[in-house]
Design a protein around this motif. Structure first.
Motif, PDB file in Angstrom:
ATOM      1  N   ALA A  10       0.867  -1.172   0.000  1.00  0.00           N
ATOM      2  CA  ALA A  10       0.000   0.000   0.000  1.00  0.00           C
ATOM      3  C   ALA A  10       0.907   1.225   0.000  1.00  0.00           C
ATOM      4  CB  ALA A  10      -0.909  -0.006   1.217  1.00  0.00           C
ATOM      5  N   LEU A  11       0.970   1.901  -1.132  1.00  0.00           N
ATOM      6  CA  LEU A  11       1.735   3.135  -1.241  1.00  0.00           C
ATOM      7  C   LEU A  11       0.803   4.268  -0.838  1.00  0.00           C
ATOM      8  CD1 LEU A  11       2.635   1.125  -3.732  1.00  0.00           C
ATOM      9  CD2 LEU A  11       4.189   3.013  -4.130  1.00  0.00           C
ATOM     10  N   PHE A  12       1.305   5.234  -0.051  1.00  0.00           N
ATOM     11  CA  PHE A  12       0.401   6.265   0.427  1.00  0.00           C
ATOM     12  C   PHE A  12       1.132   7.561   0.792  1.00  0.00           C
ATOM     13  CE2 PHE A  12       1.726   3.609   3.948  1.00  0.00           C
ATOM     14  CZ  PHE A  12       1.975   4.482   4.996  1.00  0.00           C
ATOM     15  N   THR A  13       0.340   8.606   0.840  1.00  0.00           N
ATOM     16  CA  THR A  13       0.776   9.908   1.322  1.00  0.00           C
ATOM     17  C   THR A  13      -0.167  10.297   2.442  1.00  0.00           C
ATOM     18  OG1 THR A  13       1.677  10.566  -0.807  1.00  0.00           O
ATOM     19  CG2 THR A  13       1.074  12.345   0.698  1.00  0.00           C
ATOM     20  N   LEU A  14       0.394  10.773   3.518  1.00  0.00           N
ATOM     21  CA  LEU A  14      -0.404  11.178   4.670  1.00  0.00           C
ATOM     22  C   LEU A  14      -0.829  12.637   4.551  1.00  0.00           C
ATOM     23  CD1 LEU A  14       1.772   9.443   7.385  1.00  0.00           C
ATOM     24  CD2 LEU A  14      -0.512   8.743   6.625  1.00  0.00           C
ATOM     25  N   LYS A  15      -1.781  13.022   5.366  1.00  0.00           N
ATOM     26  CA  LYS A  15      -2.248  14.403   5.408  1.00  0.00           C
ATOM     27  C   LYS A  15      -1.266  15.301   6.146  1.00  0.00           C
ATOM     28  CE  LYS A  15      -7.084  13.123   5.088  1.00  0.00           C
ATOM     29  NZ  LYS A  15      -8.411  13.108   5.753  1.00  0.00           N
ATOM     30  N   TYR A  16      -0.220  14.711   6.707  1.00  0.00           N
ATOM     31  CA  TYR A  16       0.785  15.444   7.472  1.00  0.00           C
ATOM     32  C   TYR A  16       2.042  15.636   6.632  1.00  0.00           C
ATOM     33  CZ  TYR A  16      -2.154  13.062  10.898  1.00  0.00           C
ATOM     34  OH  TYR A  16      -3.222  12.558  11.593  1.00  0.00           O
ATOM     35  N   PRO A  17       2.867  16.616   6.963  1.00  0.00           N
ATOM     36  CA  PRO A  17       4.150  16.748   6.276  1.00  0.00           C
ATOM     37  C   PRO A  17       5.003  15.484   6.474  1.00  0.00           C
ATOM     38  CG  PRO A  17       3.680  18.712   7.595  1.00  0.00           C
ATOM     39  CD  PRO A  17       2.647  17.687   7.953  1.00  0.00           C
ATOM     40  N   ALA A  18       5.732  15.119   5.445  1.00  0.00           N
ATOM     41  CA  ALA A  18       6.619  13.956   5.531  1.00  0.00           C
ATOM     42  C   ALA A  18       7.597  14.147   6.682  1.00  0.00           C
ATOM     43  CB  ALA A  18       7.381  13.772   4.218  1.00  0.00           C
ATOM     44  N   GLU A  19       7.819  13.076   7.426  1.00  0.00           N
ATOM     45  CA  GLU A  19       8.750  13.046   8.550  1.00  0.00           C
ATOM     46  C   GLU A  19       8.278  13.855   9.760  1.00  0.00           C
ATOM     47  OE1 GLU A  19      11.163  10.772   8.336  1.00  0.00           O
ATOM     48  OE2 GLU A  19      10.511  10.416   6.289  1.00  0.00           O
ATOM     49  N   SER A  20       7.051  14.325   9.754  1.00  0.00           N
ATOM     50  CA  SER A  20       6.519  15.030  10.927  1.00  0.00           C
ATOM     51  C   SER A  20       6.277  14.031  12.054  1.00  0.00           C
ATOM     52  CB  SER A  20       5.217  15.747  10.570  1.00  0.00           C
ATOM     53  OG  SER A  20       4.208  14.784  10.277  1.00  0.00           O
ATOM     54  N   GLN A  21       6.065  14.528  13.257  1.00  0.00           N
ATOM     55  CA  GLN A  21       5.782  13.660  14.403  1.00  0.00           C
ATOM     56  C   GLN A  21       4.530  12.830  14.143  1.00  0.00           C
ATOM     57  OE1 GLN A  21       8.713  13.539  15.775  1.00  0.00           O
ATOM     58  NE2 GLN A  21       7.885  13.649  17.838  1.00  0.00           N
ATOM     59  N   GLU A  44       7.022  -4.453   6.340  1.00  0.00           N
ATOM     60  CA  GLU A  44       7.969  -3.347   6.295  1.00  0.00           C
ATOM     61  C   GLU A  44       7.207  -2.034   6.136  1.00  0.00           C
ATOM     62  OE1 GLU A  44      11.945  -4.630   4.123  1.00  0.00           O
ATOM     63  OE2 GLU A  44      10.180  -5.031   2.871  1.00  0.00           O
ATOM     64  N   ALA A  45       7.628  -1.021   6.858  1.00  0.00           N
ATOM     65  CA  ALA A  45       7.151   0.347   6.657  1.00  0.00           C
ATOM     66  C   ALA A  45       8.288   1.075   5.954  1.00  0.00           C
ATOM     67  CB  ALA A  45       6.814   1.003   7.987  1.00  0.00           C
ATOM     68  N   LEU A  46       8.047   1.520   4.742  1.00  0.00           N
ATOM     69  CA  LEU A  46       9.106   2.066   3.890  1.00  0.00           C
ATOM     70  C   LEU A  46       8.842   3.526   3.544  1.00  0.00           C
ATOM     71  CD1 LEU A  46       9.070  -1.008   1.495  1.00  0.00           C
ATOM     72  CD2 LEU A  46      10.722  -0.582   3.322  1.00  0.00           C
ATOM     73  N   ARG A  47       9.930   4.246   3.280  1.00  0.00           N
ATOM     74  CA  ARG A  47       9.837   5.641   2.851  1.00  0.00           C
ATOM     75  C   ARG A  47      10.279   5.755   1.399  1.00  0.00           C
ATOM     76  NH1 ARG A  47      10.948   5.442   8.126  1.00  0.00           N
ATOM     77  NH2 ARG A  47       9.962   6.928   9.527  1.00  0.00           N
ATOM     78  N   CYS A  53       7.753   8.990  -8.089  1.00  0.00           N
ATOM     79  CA  CYS A  53       6.576   8.432  -7.438  1.00  0.00           C
ATOM     80  C   CYS A  53       5.860   9.524  -6.643  1.00  0.00           C
ATOM     81  CB  CYS A  53       6.974   7.280  -6.512  1.00  0.00           C
ATOM     82  SG  CYS A  53       5.562   6.474  -5.729  1.00  0.00           S
ATOM     83  N   ASP A  54       4.547   9.537  -6.725  1.00  0.00           N
ATOM     84  CA  ASP A  54       3.749  10.561  -6.051  1.00  0.00           C
ATOM     85  C   ASP A  54       3.386  10.212  -4.607  1.00  0.00           C
ATOM     86  OD1 ASP A  54       3.727  12.186  -8.291  1.00  0.00           O
ATOM     87  OD2 ASP A  54       1.900  11.284  -9.076  1.00  0.00           O
ATOM     88  N   TYR A  55       3.865   9.111  -4.097  1.00  0.00           N
ATOM     89  CA  TYR A  55       3.535   8.682  -2.740  1.00  0.00           C
ATOM     90  C   TYR A  55       4.777   8.764  -1.849  1.00  0.00           C
ATOM     91  CZ  TYR A  55      -0.518   6.969  -5.224  1.00  0.00           C
ATOM     92  OH  TYR A  55      -1.636   6.888  -6.013  1.00  0.00           O
ATOM     93  N   ASP A  56       4.548   9.015  -0.551  1.00  0.00           N
ATOM     94  CA  ASP A  56       5.672   9.200   0.380  1.00  0.00           C
ATOM     95  C   ASP A  56       6.094   7.933   1.107  1.00  0.00           C
ATOM     96  OD1 ASP A  56       5.800  11.959  -0.155  1.00  0.00           O
ATOM     97  OD2 ASP A  56       4.285  12.393   1.379  1.00  0.00           O
ATOM     98  N   TYR A  57       5.149   6.995   1.314  1.00  0.00           N
ATOM     99  CA  TYR A  57       5.410   5.822   2.148  1.00  0.00           C
ATOM    100  C   TYR A  57       4.818   4.566   1.527  1.00  0.00           C
ATOM    101  CZ  TYR A  57       6.018   9.606   5.514  1.00  0.00           C
ATOM    102  OH  TYR A  57       6.420  10.758   6.144  1.00  0.00           O
ATOM    103  N   CYS A  58       5.200   3.434   2.104  1.00  0.00           N
ATOM    104  CA  CYS A  58       4.650   2.155   1.676  1.00  0.00           C
ATOM    105  C   CYS A  58       4.630   1.194   2.858  1.00  0.00           C
ATOM    106  CB  CYS A  58       5.496   1.563   0.550  1.00  0.00           C
ATOM    107  SG  CYS A  58       4.979  -0.086   0.012  1.00  0.00           S
ATOM    108  N   PHE A  59       3.522   0.496   3.024  1.00  0.00           N
ATOM    109  CA  PHE A  59       3.474  -0.671   3.889  1.00  0.00           C
ATOM    110  C   PHE A  59       3.547  -1.866   2.960  1.00  0.00           C
ATOM    111  CE2 PHE A  59       0.694   1.423   7.427  1.00  0.00           C
ATOM    112  CZ  PHE A  59       1.825   1.978   8.004  1.00  0.00           C
TER     113      PHE A  59
END
Length: 100
Positions: A10-21, A44-47, A53-59
């Motif tokens: 699952a590639l995804f982008t969160l509503k928060y800034p990347a690397e934020s708390q 794995e939780a990946l960055r 790629c338009d997504y910031d993270y991947c599970f």
């Protein structure tokens, strides 16, 4: 090729800034909750590091087969994480399921 290991990503982008708390907490909680589901293997939780790629993270995770993948999708912990966290904190996503 309809049997065998399934790799779910699952590639995804969160509503928060990347690397934020908030983002780091989401990744940590997701890893703890989803990897604890008995049928999940190789979680794995990946960055993302590619600008292509338009997504910031991947599970990423694996399942022994379709029965285990279906069990994961119906697991109460997975359903709760999706309802309580994923649907409220993820801005956009793409799922990829591959037979290994």
């Amino acid at each position: 090729m309809d049997t065998g290991t399934i790799r779910h990503m699952a590639l995804f982008t969160l509503k928060y800034p990347a690397e934020s708390q908030e983002a780091l907490a989401f990744l940590k909680d997701g890893e703890e909750i989803l990897s604890a589901i008995p049928v999940v293997r190789q979680f794995e939780a990946l960055r993302q590091i590619s600008s292509k790629c338009d997504y910031d993270y991947c599970f990423s995770m694996e399942f022994a087969g379709q029965v285990e993948y279906d069990a994961y999708n119906n697991d109460p912990a997975h359903r709760a994480f999706v309802a309580q966290r994923w649907e409220t904190e993820v801005a956009k996503f793409q799922e990829i399921d591959l037979r290994v």
